[in-house]
Design an enzyme around this catalytic site. Structure first.
Site, short mmCIF file in Angstrom:
data_model
loop_
_atom_site.label_atom_id
_atom_site.label_comp_id
_atom_site.label_asym_id
_atom_site.label_seq_id
_atom_site.Cartn_x
_atom_site.Cartn_y
_atom_site.Cartn_z
N TYR A 85 0.84 -1.20 0.00
CA TYR A 85 0.00 0.00 0.00
C TYR A 85 0.86 1.24 0.00
CZ TYR A 85 0.76 1.28 4.94
OH TYR A 85 1.31 1.69 6.12
N ARG B 241 8.41 3.46 -4.57
CA ARG B 241 8.39 2.59 -3.38
C ARG B 241 7.32 1.50 -3.53
NH1 ARG B 241 7.56 5.42 2.30
NH2 ARG B 241 5.49 5.69 1.44
N ARG C 223 -7.75 -20.50 -0.60
CA ARG C 223 -6.71 -20.27 0.41
C ARG C 223 -5.65 -21.37 0.45
NH1 ARG C 223 -5.31 -21.36 5.67
NH2 ARG C 223 -4.45 -19.60 6.83
N HIS D 289 -1.21 -21.26 1.46
CA HIS D 289 -0.16 -20.31 1.81
C HIS D 289 0.70 -19.95 0.61
CE1 HIS D 289 -1.36 -21.00 5.90
NE2 HIS D 289 -0.41 -20.21 6.37
N LYS E 108 6.41 -1.76 2.30
CA LYS E 108 5.20 -1.13 2.84
C LYS E 108 4.03 -2.07 2.58
CE LYS E 108 3.14 3.51 3.14
NZ LYS E 108 3.18 3.66 4.59
N GLU F 66 11.81 3.37 14.36
CA GLU F 66 10.93 4.38 13.75
C GLU F 66 9.64 4.40 14.55
OE1 GLU F 66 9.57 3.31 9.76
OE2 GLU F 66 9.70 1.19 10.26
N LEU G 10 10.97 1.50 7.43
CA LEU G 10 10.45 1.87 6.12
C LEU G 10 11.22 3.10 5.65
CD1 LEU G 10 8.15 1.31 4.02
CD2 LEU G 10 6.99 3.26 5.06
N1 PDD Z 1 2.73 5.61 7.14
N2 PDD Z 1 7.32 4.29 8.82
C1 PDD Z 1 6.15 3.61 8.84
C2 PDD Z 1 6.10 2.31 9.57
C3 PDD Z 1 5.03 4.14 8.17
O1 PDD Z 1 3.87 3.45 8.18
C4 PDD Z 1 5.14 5.39 7.51
C5 PDD Z 1 3.99 6.00 6.78
C6 PDD Z 1 6.37 6.05 7.53
C7 PDD Z 1 6.58 7.37 6.86
O2 PDD Z 1 6.63 7.22 5.45
P1 PDD Z 1 6.19 8.42 4.47
O3 PDD Z 1 7.01 9.60 4.84
O4 PDD Z 1 6.52 7.88 3.13
O5 PDD Z 1 4.72 8.64 4.68
C8 PDD Z 1 7.44 5.46 8.19
C9 PDD Z 1 1.58 5.99 6.37
C10 PDD Z 1 1.35 7.46 6.28
C11 PDD Z 1 0.37 5.20 6.88
O6 PDD Z 1 0.55 4.04 7.17
O7 PDD Z 1 -0.74 5.73 6.94
#
Ligand code: PDD
Length: 283
Positions: free
Chosen positions: A31, A50, A102, A104, A149, A181, A205
């Site tokens: 996503y 990304r 389903r 895996h 992501k 983070e 991330l």
């Molecule tokens: N989240 N780290 C994680 C675990 C995140 O889920 C996000 C962003 C970031 C920051 O990434 P960016 O600057 O590209 O938004 C770092 C989004 C906004 C969300 O899950 O809604």
């Protein structure tokens, strides 16, 4: 409100996904969250890059919608349909491996990925930015590919929930004594006058806002090092801030109830906030 689902625009209330969808069954999908300011997609190229990187990491063949041009056209149509071209909006894009009985292992033959795109009006958290966010520290129990992501967000949602229950705005994740983070953001610290953030490894991330912040810091001549910040260093940080698409640069005022520095957004944070907002075309 409309959404884009599998090649068609539908009323949100009428859009539905198969119970066999691997996103639903396994969290098997990618996503992105993208900001829109007055119809302009903020850092679309970086988000699309990304997204394709995540799909590659999951061995999902990128559908046409993962391309910048196709994505731009879909988002423009959604913004037009829902009168979101003026002001701020957020775009959510999700691509899962698709629907199949389903098992895996991946379906054979490949199924068509499920592609979902939606837009919603967005109000930036300006009041919070002025006073600074409150965060808690929380164990980072995530898997070994946090650089992807994916929609597999259970550790993140659990950590965020703990933060909310503690009256805080974000959970800052800590793996073996190292601050990685936030649950939905990256984190930076100013320690001994130097800006520091976790290096780009599989433990974080690679945030789009993080990347722009590192570039802005270099342009401003702020001494910066992409090196781990230890949990034990947090109480000594002069400044701390989060970065994300929804927060831009968000000062942290308190960690686990203790004030950061003066307890007010610091000078490096404020300079970077303005520089990042300018680079992203938000000021
Ligand atoms: N989240 N780290 C994680 C675990 C995140 O889920 C996000 C962003 C970031 C920051 O990434 P960016 O600057 O590209 O938004 C770092 C989004 C906004 C969300 O899950 O809604």
């Amino acid at each position: 409100m409309h959404v884009y689902l599998d090649g068609a625009y539908r009323e949100r209330a009428l859009a539905s996904v198969s119970v066999d969808d691997r996103g639903f069954l396994f969290g098997d999908g990618a996503y992105e969250v993208i900001r829109v300011v007055n119809g302009r997609l903020v850092a679309l190229d970086r988000h699309a890059r990304r997204l394709r990187r995540t799909l590659d990491g999951l061995s999902i063949a990128p559908p046409a919608e993962a391309g910048t041009d196709a994505l731009t056209a879909i988002i423009a149509e959604l913004l037009a349909r829902d009168a979101l071209r003026d002001g701020e909006a957020l775009i959510y894009v999700q691509i899962t491996r698709g629907a199949a009985p389903r098992t895996h292992q991946f379906p054979i033959p490949d199924v068509r990925p499920t592609v979902y795109v939606a837009a919603a009006a967005f109000t930036p958290p300006r009041a919070l930015r002025e006073r600074g966010a409150s965060v808690i520290t929380h164990p980072d129990i995530r898997w070994g590919r946090c650089d992807l992501k994916t929609v597999n967000l259970l550790p993140n949602t659990l950590a965020k929930q703990r933060a909310v229950e503690a009256g805080a705005d974000e959970a800052v994740l800590v793996r073996e004594g190292v601050v990685t983070e936030g649950s939905t953001s990256n984190i930076f610290a100013v320690i001994d006058g130097e800006l520091r953030t976790h290096p780009l490894t599989t433990h974080i991330l690679g945030g789009v806002t993080r990347e722009v912040t590192v570039e802005a810091a270099a342009a401003l001549g702020v001494p910066t090092r992409e090196a781990p910040v230890l949990l034990e260093e947090l109480p000594h940080a002069e400044e701390l801030f989060l970065t994300s698409t929804t927060n831009d640069v968000m000062p942290i005022a308190r960690v686990d109830g203790q004030p950061v520095g003066t307890g007010r957004p610091g000078p490096v944070t404020l300079r970077l906030h303005h520089a990042v907002a300018e680079r992203l075309g938000m000021e």
